[in-house]
Design a protein around this motif. Structure first.
Motif, mmCIF file in Angstrom:
data_model
loop_
_atom_site.group_PDB
_atom_site.id
_atom_site.type_symbol
_atom_site.label_atom_id
_atom_site.label_comp_id
_atom_site.label_asym_id
_atom_site.label_seq_id
_atom_site.Cartn_x
_atom_site.Cartn_y
_atom_site.Cartn_z
ATOM 1 N N GLU A 353 0.897 -1.187 0.010
ATOM 2 C CA GLU A 353 0.078 -0.008 0.042
ATOM 3 C C GLU A 353 0.785 1.056 0.106
ATOM 4 N N GLN A 354 0.332 2.275 -0.771
ATOM 5 C CA GLN A 354 1.203 3.396 -0.996
ATOM 6 C C GLN A 354 0.354 4.548 -0.046
ATOM 7 N N VAL A 355 1.155 5.470 0.415
ATOM 8 C CA VAL A 355 0.958 6.509 1.499
ATOM 9 C C VAL A 355 1.196 7.738 0.735
ATOM 10 N N GLY A 356 0.159 8.540 0.588
ATOM 11 C CA GLY A 356 0.453 9.889 -0.251
ATOM 12 C C GLY A 356 0.558 11.042 0.365
ATOM 13 N N TRP A 357 0.528 12.143 -0.075
ATOM 14 C CA TRP A 357 0.739 13.363 0.247
ATOM 15 C C TRP A 357 0.086 13.727 1.560
ATOM 16 N N ASP A 358 -1.164 13.255 2.005
ATOM 17 C CA ASP A 358 -1.885 13.471 3.161
ATOM 18 C C ASP A 358 -1.458 12.480 4.216
ATOM 19 N N GLY A 359 -0.641 11.571 3.990
ATOM 20 C CA GLY A 359 -0.044 10.738 5.170
ATOM 21 C C GLY A 359 -0.901 9.848 5.728
ATOM 22 N N ARG A 360 -1.808 9.524 5.137
ATOM 23 C CA ARG A 360 -2.989 8.785 5.891
ATOM 24 C C ARG A 360 -2.937 7.153 5.124
ATOM 25 N N PRO A 361 -3.058 6.316 5.989
ATOM 26 C CA PRO A 361 -3.022 4.923 5.337
ATOM 27 C C PRO A 361 -4.574 4.656 5.013
ATOM 28 N N ARG A 362 -4.582 3.550 4.185
ATOM 29 C CA ARG A 362 -5.960 3.205 3.650
ATOM 30 C C ARG A 362 -6.813 2.824 4.782
ATOM 31 N N PRO A 363 -8.177 3.288 4.951
ATOM 32 C CA PRO A 363 -8.871 2.767 6.182
ATOM 33 C C PRO A 363 -9.030 1.316 5.926
ATOM 34 N N GLY A 364 -9.112 0.579 7.045
ATOM 35 C CA GLY A 364 -9.294 -0.991 7.243
ATOM 36 C C GLY A 364 -10.403 -1.347 6.390
ATOM 37 N N ALA A 365 -11.715 -0.585 6.435
ATOM 38 C CA ALA A 365 -12.706 -1.149 5.590
ATOM 39 C C ALA A 365 -12.588 -1.072 4.045
ATOM 40 N N GLU A 366 -11.220 -0.252 3.667
ATOM 41 C CA GLU A 366 -11.155 -0.237 2.231
ATOM 42 C C GLU A 366 -10.220 -1.039 1.715
ATOM 43 N N ARG A 367 -9.579 -1.743 2.859
ATOM 44 C CA ARG A 367 -8.614 -2.866 2.262
ATOM 45 C C ARG A 367 -8.947 -4.289 1.780
ATOM 46 N N ARG A 368 -8.502 -4.712 0.885
ATOM 47 C CA ARG A 368 -8.643 -5.839 0.126
ATOM 48 C C ARG A 368 -8.959 -7.123 1.231
ATOM 49 N N ARG A 369 -9.940 -7.942 0.941
ATOM 50 C CA ARG A 369 -10.200 -9.099 1.688
ATOM 51 C C ARG A 369 -9.503 -10.315 1.011
ATOM 52 N N VAL A 370 -8.400 -10.949 1.689
ATOM 53 C CA VAL A 370 -7.767 -12.048 1.137
ATOM 54 C C VAL A 370 -8.460 -13.199 1.358
ATOM 55 N N GLU A 371 -8.795 -13.981 0.295
ATOM 56 C CA GLU A 371 -9.128 -15.266 0.383
ATOM 57 C C GLU A 371 -8.256 -16.223 0.677
ATOM 58 N N PRO A 372 -8.786 -17.391 1.539
ATOM 59 C CA PRO A 372 -7.738 -18.260 1.836
ATOM 60 C C PRO A 372 -7.450 -19.051 0.989
ATOM 61 N N VAL A 373 -8.163 -19.120 -0.139
ATOM 62 C CA VAL A 373 -7.583 -19.866 -1.382
ATOM 63 C C VAL A 373 -7.415 -18.741 -2.662
ATOM 64 N N TRP A 374 -6.004 -18.653 -2.695
ATOM 65 C CA TRP A 374 -5.670 -17.432 -3.603
ATOM 66 C C TRP A 374 -6.441 -17.491 -5.039
ATOM 67 N N PRO A 375 -6.847 -16.500 -5.485
ATOM 68 C CA PRO A 375 -7.502 -16.583 -6.910
ATOM 69 C C PRO A 375 -6.534 -16.510 -7.899
ATOM 70 N N GLN A 376 -7.145 -17.136 -9.381
ATOM 71 C CA GLN A 376 -6.294 -17.007 -10.228
ATOM 72 C C GLN A 376 -5.644 -15.517 -10.636
ATOM 73 N N THR A 377 -6.850 -14.708 -10.571
ATOM 74 C CA THR A 377 -6.712 -13.216 -10.613
ATOM 75 C C THR A 377 -7.296 -12.383 -9.937
ATOM 76 N N ILE A 378 -6.672 -11.244 -9.343
ATOM 77 C CA ILE A 378 -7.321 -10.258 -8.388
ATOM 78 C C ILE A 378 -7.659 -9.087 -8.996
ATOM 79 N N GLU A 379 -8.484 -8.245 -8.323
ATOM 80 C CA GLU A 379 -8.839 -6.902 -8.772
ATOM 81 C C GLU A 379 -7.639 -6.081 -8.604
ATOM 82 N N ALA A 380 -7.513 -4.951 -9.362
ATOM 83 C CA ALA A 380 -6.448 -3.961 -9.152
ATOM 84 C C ALA A 380 -6.975 -3.001 -8.107
ATOM 85 N N SER A 381 -5.936 -2.748 -7.264
ATOM 86 C CA SER A 381 -6.088 -1.445 -6.395
ATOM 87 C C SER A 381 -5.863 -0.327 -6.991
#
Ligand SMILES: [Fe+2]
Length: 395
Positions: A353-381
């Motif tokens: 994750e990249q932290v930009g000019w405002d210095g704030r990390p991504r809110p937890g609710a906005e973070r990707r949910r990681v599946e126990p079985v890794w999918p073939q492809t994932i959505e881009a952030s």
């Protein structure tokens, strides 16, 4: 304004310290078996050997790199630890150095004055070969050695390191400014008869059987970046003060896990380059009780390479563990934790994750949910594939 509030001119910009860590450039670990370390870093992970230092016929240091820097990861034989560093090693500090690059040689020298004035234990101010880097080393509250270095020998298309005959100035105890340019040293060495093409050049022992994004390589992945470094520390508050107030890293966030506070610190836009965990958590996670190093992070360039790397490394005997909670690596979604033959935990991932000019990390609710079985492809952030500068061809 008291001394603690003083501002410093760093290249024309006023900063609260006379230096600025720009990136985690390299790190080194103590090892008792350099052949084992070499197998892990070079044969399995694909770091390129750039030099091996031999004393009395025995190797004492193996330097490796994933890019053009002379070294990004080094294994140093524990028998070379002396004095207070030996005592720290015997107390579980298996980190030899965590090394930050600063912008200029002036910053290294001014950092020395700054830390000396604040009674921070100073290990050394000098210049080392191989690698040619001018550096200051200080110790953190647990005895992990932190380096600030300026510049680093660069290795180019012919993969050949600087020959030892061109190691013109090793500096043990301090130096003054200015110093001659690297270019001047090289020209002088050549004029004095040094064969600049006589340096070490590694041979690749493995066949190039894997297609990595269109290039045939010996492994199905290529290391793109090193870090973050996870440390178990005796006093999280004290370590946080050291790495933020004194060193100038920025806290990205705290994570409270099982009653423990863990701290994530950054020097650039990556979510973190250093993570601090309380020692008590080591026991609860059932991790190696003989080291304060929780993990070394290694980033590969793509999600596909991450999946392929996990398969490859498991096949080669590294043990995958799933006991590292997702909450303990914020900023990294898909990650694999593998234990090397020497017991070090390797955190393999593909995107930070990249932290930009405002210095704030991504809110937890906005973070990707990681599946126990890794999918073939994932959505881009929004920050997928933006945090890397890959230099040169893959192999
Ligand atoms: Fe270093």
């Amino acid at each position: 304004m008291n001394a603690q509030d003083r501002m410093y001119d760093v290249g024309g910009v006023m900063l609260p310290r006379p230096f600025k860590p720009r990136r985690l450039g390299h790190f080194a670990l103590w090892h008792t078996d350099l052949a084992m370390a070499r197998r892990l870093y070079v044969d399995l992970l694909g770091f390129r050997e750039t030099d091996t230092v031999v004393r009395n016929g025995e190797p004492v240091a193996v330097f490796t790199s994933h890019g053009t820097d002379h070294h990004s990861l080094a294994a140093i034989h524990a028998s070379t630890a002396e004095g207070v560093r030996k005592a720290h090693y015997e107390n579980g500090v298996l980190v030899n150095q965590i090394s930050f690059q600063v912008g200029t040689l002036e910053e290294v020298v001014h950092a020395h004055e700054y830390f000396a004035q604040r009674q921070v234990p100073i290990s050394r101010l000098g210049r080392d070969f191989p690698g040619s880097n001018w550096a200051l080393y200080v110790l953190d509250p647990d005895g992990h050695r932190v380096e600030f270095y300026y510049g680093m020998e660069q290795i180019g298309w012919d993969r050949r390191s600087k020959p030892a005959a061109a190691y013109v100035r090793t500096v043990r105890d301090g130096f003054s400014l200015p110093q001659p340019a690297e270019m001047t040293e090289i020209i002088n060495a050549e004029q004095s008869g040094v064969d600049l093409a006589s340096g070490f050049r590694p041979a690749e022992a493995l066949p190039c059987d894997y297609c990595v994004g269109g290039v045939m390589l010996p492994r199905p992945f290529k290391v793109a970046k090193i870090g973050p470094v996870g440390l178990f520390v005796a006093d999280v508050d004290a370590s946080e003060r050291f790495y933020t107030d004194l060193l100038g890293l920025t806290k990205t966030e705290d994570v409270h896990y099982g009653g423990h506070r863990c701290v994530y610190l950054r020097c650039g836009t990556d979510h973190h380059c250093i993570a601090l965990y309380p020692l008590a958590l080591r026991r609860e996670l059932k991790l190696n009780a003989s080291t304060t190093l929780m993990s070394i992070g290694i980033e590969v360039a793509t999600y596909k390479q991450l999946k392929d790397a996990v398969l490859f490394l498991r096949e080669k005997g590294l043990r995958l563990i799933d006991s590292i909670p997702f909450e303990l690596h914020p900023g990294i979604d898909y990650a694999a934790h593998l234990i090397g033959p020497d017991g070090h935990l390797i955190q393999l991932y593909h995107c930070m994750e990249q932290v930009g000019w405002d210095g704030r990390p991504r809110p937890g609710a906005e973070r990707r949910r990681v599946e126990p079985v890794w999918p073939q492809t994932i959505e881009a952030s929004p920050d997928t594939y933006v945090d890397q500068v890959l230099q040169g061809p893959l192999g």
